[in-house]
Scaffold this motif. Structure first.
Motif, PDB file in Angstrom:
ATOM      1  N   ASP A   1      -2.493  -2.297  93.736  1.00  0.00           N
ATOM      2  CA  ASP A   1      -3.637  -2.081  93.507  1.00  0.00           C
ATOM      3  C   ASP A   1      -3.469  -1.560  91.790  1.00  0.00           C
ATOM      4  O   ASP A   1      -2.853  -0.945  91.612  1.00  0.00           O
ATOM      5  CB  ASP A   1      -4.523  -0.776  93.890  1.00  0.00           C
ATOM      6  CG  ASP A   1      -3.233  -0.768  95.046  1.00  0.00           C
ATOM      7  OD1 ASP A   1      -4.531  -2.932  96.361  1.00  0.00           O
ATOM      8  OD2 ASP A   1      -3.680  -0.427  96.777  1.00  0.00           O
ATOM      9  N   TYR A   2      -4.263  -2.596  91.072  1.00  0.00           N
ATOM     10  CA  TYR A   2      -5.029  -1.879  89.755  1.00  0.00           C
ATOM     11  C   TYR A   2      -6.620  -1.862  89.592  1.00  0.00           C
ATOM     12  O   TYR A   2      -7.175  -2.618  90.597  1.00  0.00           O
ATOM     13  CB  TYR A   2      -4.842  -3.583  89.435  1.00  0.00           C
ATOM     14  CG  TYR A   2      -5.702  -3.724  87.699  1.00  0.00           C
ATOM     15  CD1 TYR A   2      -5.363  -3.262  86.627  1.00  0.00           C
ATOM     16  CD2 TYR A   2      -6.883  -4.095  87.370  1.00  0.00           C
ATOM     17  CE1 TYR A   2      -5.331  -2.774  86.029  1.00  0.00           C
ATOM     18  CE2 TYR A   2      -7.351  -4.458  86.223  1.00  0.00           C
ATOM     19  CZ  TYR A   2      -6.602  -3.787  84.887  1.00  0.00           C
ATOM     20  OH  TYR A   2      -7.136  -3.145  83.872  1.00  0.00           O
ATOM     21  N   SER A   3      -6.962  -0.658  89.354  1.00  0.00           N
ATOM     22  CA  SER A   3      -8.494  -0.734  88.798  1.00  0.00           C
ATOM     23  C   SER A   3      -8.393  -0.161  87.307  1.00  0.00           C
ATOM     24  O   SER A   3      -7.901   0.076  86.476  1.00  0.00           O
ATOM     25  CB  SER A   3      -8.626   0.415  90.087  1.00  0.00           C
ATOM     26  OG  SER A   3      -8.434   1.548  89.640  1.00  0.00           O
ATOM     27  N   SER A   4     -10.321  -0.895  87.002  1.00  0.00           N
ATOM     28  CA  SER A   4     -10.627  -0.115  85.593  1.00  0.00           C
ATOM     29  C   SER A   4     -11.528   0.295  85.629  1.00  0.00           C
ATOM     30  O   SER A   4     -12.899  -0.431  86.631  1.00  0.00           O
ATOM     31  CB  SER A   4     -10.268  -1.469  84.961  1.00  0.00           C
ATOM     32  OG  SER A   4     -10.417  -1.573  83.323  1.00  0.00           O
ATOM     33  N   ASN A   5     -12.382   0.586  84.475  1.00  0.00           N
ATOM     34  CA  ASN A   5     -14.139   1.189  85.154  1.00  0.00           C
ATOM     35  C   ASN A   5     -14.730   0.647  83.991  1.00  0.00           C
ATOM     36  O   ASN A   5     -15.565   0.257  83.108  1.00  0.00           O
ATOM     37  CB  ASN A   5     -14.301   2.773  84.510  1.00  0.00           C
ATOM     38  CG  ASN A   5     -14.155   3.574  85.255  1.00  0.00           C
ATOM     39  OD1 ASN A   5     -14.286   3.306  86.548  1.00  0.00           O
ATOM     40  ND2 ASN A   5     -13.442   5.085  84.900  1.00  0.00           N
ATOM     41  N   LEU A   6     -13.859  -0.358  82.936  1.00  0.00           N
ATOM     42  CA  LEU A   6     -14.033  -1.609  82.320  1.00  0.00           C
ATOM     43  C   LEU A   6     -14.762  -2.498  82.666  1.00  0.00           C
ATOM     44  O   LEU A   6     -14.855  -2.718  84.321  1.00  0.00           O
ATOM     45  CB  LEU A   6     -12.889  -2.498  81.536  1.00  0.00           C
ATOM     46  CG  LEU A   6     -12.392  -1.982  80.591  1.00  0.00           C
ATOM     47  CD1 LEU A   6     -11.234  -3.342  79.750  1.00  0.00           C
ATOM     48  CD2 LEU A   6     -13.574  -1.465  79.180  1.00  0.00           C
ATOM     49  N   PRO A   7     -16.341  -3.166  82.364  1.00  0.00           N
ATOM     50  CA  PRO A   7     -17.431  -4.070  83.381  1.00  0.00           C
ATOM     51  C   PRO A   7     -16.072  -5.096  83.510  1.00  0.00           C
ATOM     52  O   PRO A   7     -15.772  -5.861  82.387  1.00  0.00           O
ATOM     53  CB  PRO A   7     -18.875  -4.400  81.643  1.00  0.00           C
ATOM     54  CG  PRO A   7     -17.839  -3.562  81.227  1.00  0.00           C
ATOM     55  CD  PRO A   7     -17.112  -3.458  81.167  1.00  0.00           C
ATOM     56  N   SER A   8     -16.847  -5.676  84.252  1.00  0.00           N
ATOM     57  CA  SER A   8     -16.107  -6.796  84.481  1.00  0.00           C
ATOM     58  C   SER A   8     -17.130  -8.502  84.133  1.00  0.00           C
ATOM     59  O   SER A   8     -15.662  -9.344  83.458  1.00  0.00           O
ATOM     60  CB  SER A   8     -16.378  -7.517  86.116  1.00  0.00           C
ATOM     61  OG  SER A   8     -17.610  -7.609  86.819  1.00  0.00           O
ATOM     62  N   ASN A   9     -17.530  -8.299  83.516  1.00  0.00           N
ATOM     63  CA  ASN A   9     -18.808  -9.612  83.035  1.00  0.00           C
ATOM     64  C   ASN A   9     -17.783  -9.576  81.205  1.00  0.00           C
ATOM     65  O   ASN A   9     -18.472 -10.784  80.842  1.00  0.00           O
ATOM     66  CB  ASN A   9     -20.139  -9.278  82.706  1.00  0.00           C
ATOM     67  CG  ASN A   9     -20.711  -8.175  81.497  1.00  0.00           C
ATOM     68  OD1 ASN A   9     -19.268  -6.934  81.314  1.00  0.00           O
ATOM     69  ND2 ASN A   9     -21.498  -7.395  81.515  1.00  0.00           N
ATOM     70  N   ILE A  10     -16.749  -9.247  80.714  1.00  0.00           N
ATOM     71  CA  ILE A  10     -15.871  -9.049  79.855  1.00  0.00           C
ATOM     72  C   ILE A  10     -14.962  -9.550  80.031  1.00  0.00           C
ATOM     73  O   ILE A  10     -14.294  -9.983  78.943  1.00  0.00           O
ATOM     74  CB  ILE A  10     -15.613  -7.550  78.927  1.00  0.00           C
ATOM     75  CG1 ILE A  10     -14.659  -6.648  79.379  1.00  0.00           C
ATOM     76  CG2 ILE A  10     -17.302  -6.911  78.304  1.00  0.00           C
ATOM     77  CD1 ILE A  10     -13.846  -5.852  78.945  1.00  0.00           C
ATOM     78  N   ASN A  11     -14.405  -9.764  81.334  1.00  0.00           N
ATOM     79  CA  ASN A  11     -13.389 -10.302  81.715  1.00  0.00           C
ATOM     80  C   ASN A  11     -13.444 -12.171  81.029  1.00  0.00           C
ATOM     81  O   ASN A  11     -14.476 -12.771  82.026  1.00  0.00           O
ATOM     82  CB  ASN A  11     -13.411 -10.685  83.541  1.00  0.00           C
ATOM     83  CG  ASN A  11     -12.490  -9.211  84.204  1.00  0.00           C
ATOM     84  OD1 ASN A  11     -12.592  -8.634  83.379  1.00  0.00           O
ATOM     85  ND2 ASN A  11     -13.189  -9.035  85.298  1.00  0.00           N
ATOM     86  N   GLY A  12     -12.259 -12.723  80.883  1.00  0.00           N
ATOM     87  CA  GLY A  12     -12.387 -14.078  80.827  1.00  0.00           C
ATOM     88  C   GLY A  12     -12.325 -14.134  79.026  1.00  0.00           C
ATOM     89  O   GLY A  12     -12.613 -14.734  78.116  1.00  0.00           O
ATOM     90  N   MET A  13     -12.944 -13.038  78.529  1.00  0.00           N
ATOM     91  CA  MET A  13     -12.834 -12.803  76.771  1.00  0.00           C
ATOM     92  C   MET A  13     -11.854 -12.359  75.757  1.00  0.00           C
ATOM     93  O   MET A  13     -12.008 -11.357  74.729  1.00  0.00           O
ATOM     94  CB  MET A  13     -13.950 -12.873  75.931  1.00  0.00           C
ATOM     95  CG  MET A  13     -15.103 -13.261  76.898  1.00  0.00           C
ATOM     96  SD  MET A  13     -16.708 -13.148  76.759  1.00  0.00           S
ATOM     97  CE  MET A  13     -16.952 -11.419  77.012  1.00  0.00           C
TER      98      MET A  13
END
Length: 431
Positions: free
Chosen positions: A238-250
């Protein structure tokens, strides 16, 4: 999420935990398997056979025992690691006492079946670390909190081929438990510095084997060669992060880990723990004096990168490591004072596994020198106690590390200096 899933599927936890600083040996390897070994800087460990811990380093050495024997104890490690530096924005990055004191336990037992066969078992730890930076530390993505604990469960058997040569082999089961937190630190995105950008926790098993040879030139001289295989630990967890997912891919631009909005997702990662070769010798050069030595070679070059991916192949976490093979050389002496007292001392040099260009604050690995001394007191012919003390001094190193993997990432420059005191105590009994 269920407790079962947390404990069985924390793939990234242990692996990322391996990124943190460890003062005790090259990379994040531990040597602390006995108090007697500590007192001689772990020189000659595979051939001295003065207590049951010998079988852990070279299973063939179990043929030196003619009665069942036990050894158990612990080594108390008191490290001091100091980090200094100034961030690109001018913030102070100094930090000290980032490594807590730790107990490293050990248990060993050897059972000779007859004059041809012996079996034995050991419980030790070969890898481990613990570091803790402030949640608001400037270089949060490079620091944070990390704990890694491993237990190596070994079962071995040995066979005497003839009066000179013995062979041994064993099975190793490695249990690893870890947790890690990483934070945003100073940033230009308006996030609080204590924003948790990665949180991982869990445990896993890996398996390997070991083997060894012991050649007894005569009763006062012997040499040994042992090998411990690499252990591949394959995680699905399992992996988790409080970063917003809308920055993924960048990630190539932001350099951040994969954002999950605080939720948990599955991840896969393989950690390759290196193979170890060890050559040891023991020579009684006078009625009361003996010399012993060890040359160890660890294939750390197998540890090239850490790459965590999800089920779709997206990279959750990536860090280039680029370790190199490293060696350790130790020389010691033992003085057999009388039936009650035995004295020992040793010196060792640990070669760093991390090239200067690949150093990081998470592993500010450095060359180390050990200075050790210790003693054994025999209460009776069957019961004894070992004590050992060692001072380890690490070379000061300069660390230049990018904050993340983006092309325009700022470079953080640190200076790291580490030292440690180690104190060991073992009780031995022959049945």
């Amino acid at each position: 999420m269920s407790r079962k899933n947390i404990l069985r599927k924390s793939a990234l936890a242990i692996v990322v935990a391996a990124l943190s600083s460890n003062l005790y040996a090259s990379g994040f390897q531990l040597q602390e398997s006995s108090a007697s070994g500590l007192g001689r800087a772990f020189s000659g460990e595979g051939v001295i056979a003065d207590n049951a811990s010998s079988g852990n380093r070279n299973p063939a050495s179990m043929m030196m025992f003619d009665r069942p024997t036990f050894s158990g104890g612990a080594i108390y490690v008191q490290p001091t690691v100091k980090i200094t530096g100034t961030s690109p924005s001018g913030s102070d990055m100094s930090s000290s006492d980032i490594t807590p004191n730790e107990w490293v336990p050990n248990l060993h037992f050897i059972y000779p079946i007859n004059d041809r066969w012996a079996v034995g078992t050991s419980l030790t730890t070969n890898y481990g670390l613990s570091t803790e930076f402030s949640d608001e530390y400037v270089a949060g993505p490079l620091a944070g909190k990390t704990e890694l604990t491993t237990g190596n469960f070994n079962f071995s058997a040995a066979y005497r081929i003839n009066e000179y040569l013995s062979f041994g082999a064993g099975f190793n089961a490695v249990y690893a438990k870890a947790k890690i937190s990483r934070y945003a630190g100073e940033n230009q995105n308006g996030m609080p510095s204590n924003t948790e950008v990665a949180h991982l926790k869990g445990d896993e098993w890996g398996y390997g084997w070991s083997t060894g040879l012991l050649y007894e030139i005569d009763k006062d001289n012997r040499i040994g060669l042992s090998y411990r295989s690499k252990v591949d630990i394959d995680f699905t967890g399992d992996y988790s992060s409080n970063l917003p997912s809308n920055i993924n891919g960048m990630q190539s631009v932001t350099g951040y880990p994969w954002g999950t909005n605080g939720s948990t997702m599955s991840g896969d990662l393989t950690l390759n723990l290196p193979e170890i070769w060890e050559l040891s010798g023991y020579h009684k050069v006078a009625p009361k004096w003996a010399m012993h030595y060890t040359l160890a070679y660890t294939s750390w070059s197998e540890f090239e990168q850490l790459k965590g991916t999800d089920s779709d192949g997206n990279t959750l976490f990536y860090k280039h490591e680029g370790f190199r093979d490293a060696y350790r050389i130790a020389l010691g002496t033992t003085y057999y004072h009388n039936e009650n007292w035995t004295w020992r001392a040793g010196i060792a040099f640990d070669d760093s596994a991390v090239p200067a260009k690949n150093r990081s604050i998470s592993i500010p690995d450095q060359d180390r020198v050990w200075l050790s001394t210790g003693a054994t007191y025999n209460f009776t012919k069957d019961a004894s106690v070992d004590v050992g003390i060692s001072y380890m001094n690490g070379k000061e190193v300069k660390v230049e590390e990018k904050l993340n993997n983006s092309p325009n990432s700022p470079v953080y420059t640190f200076h790291s200096k580490g030292k440690a005191w180690l104190y060991g105590l073992n009780l031995n009994y022959t049945f």
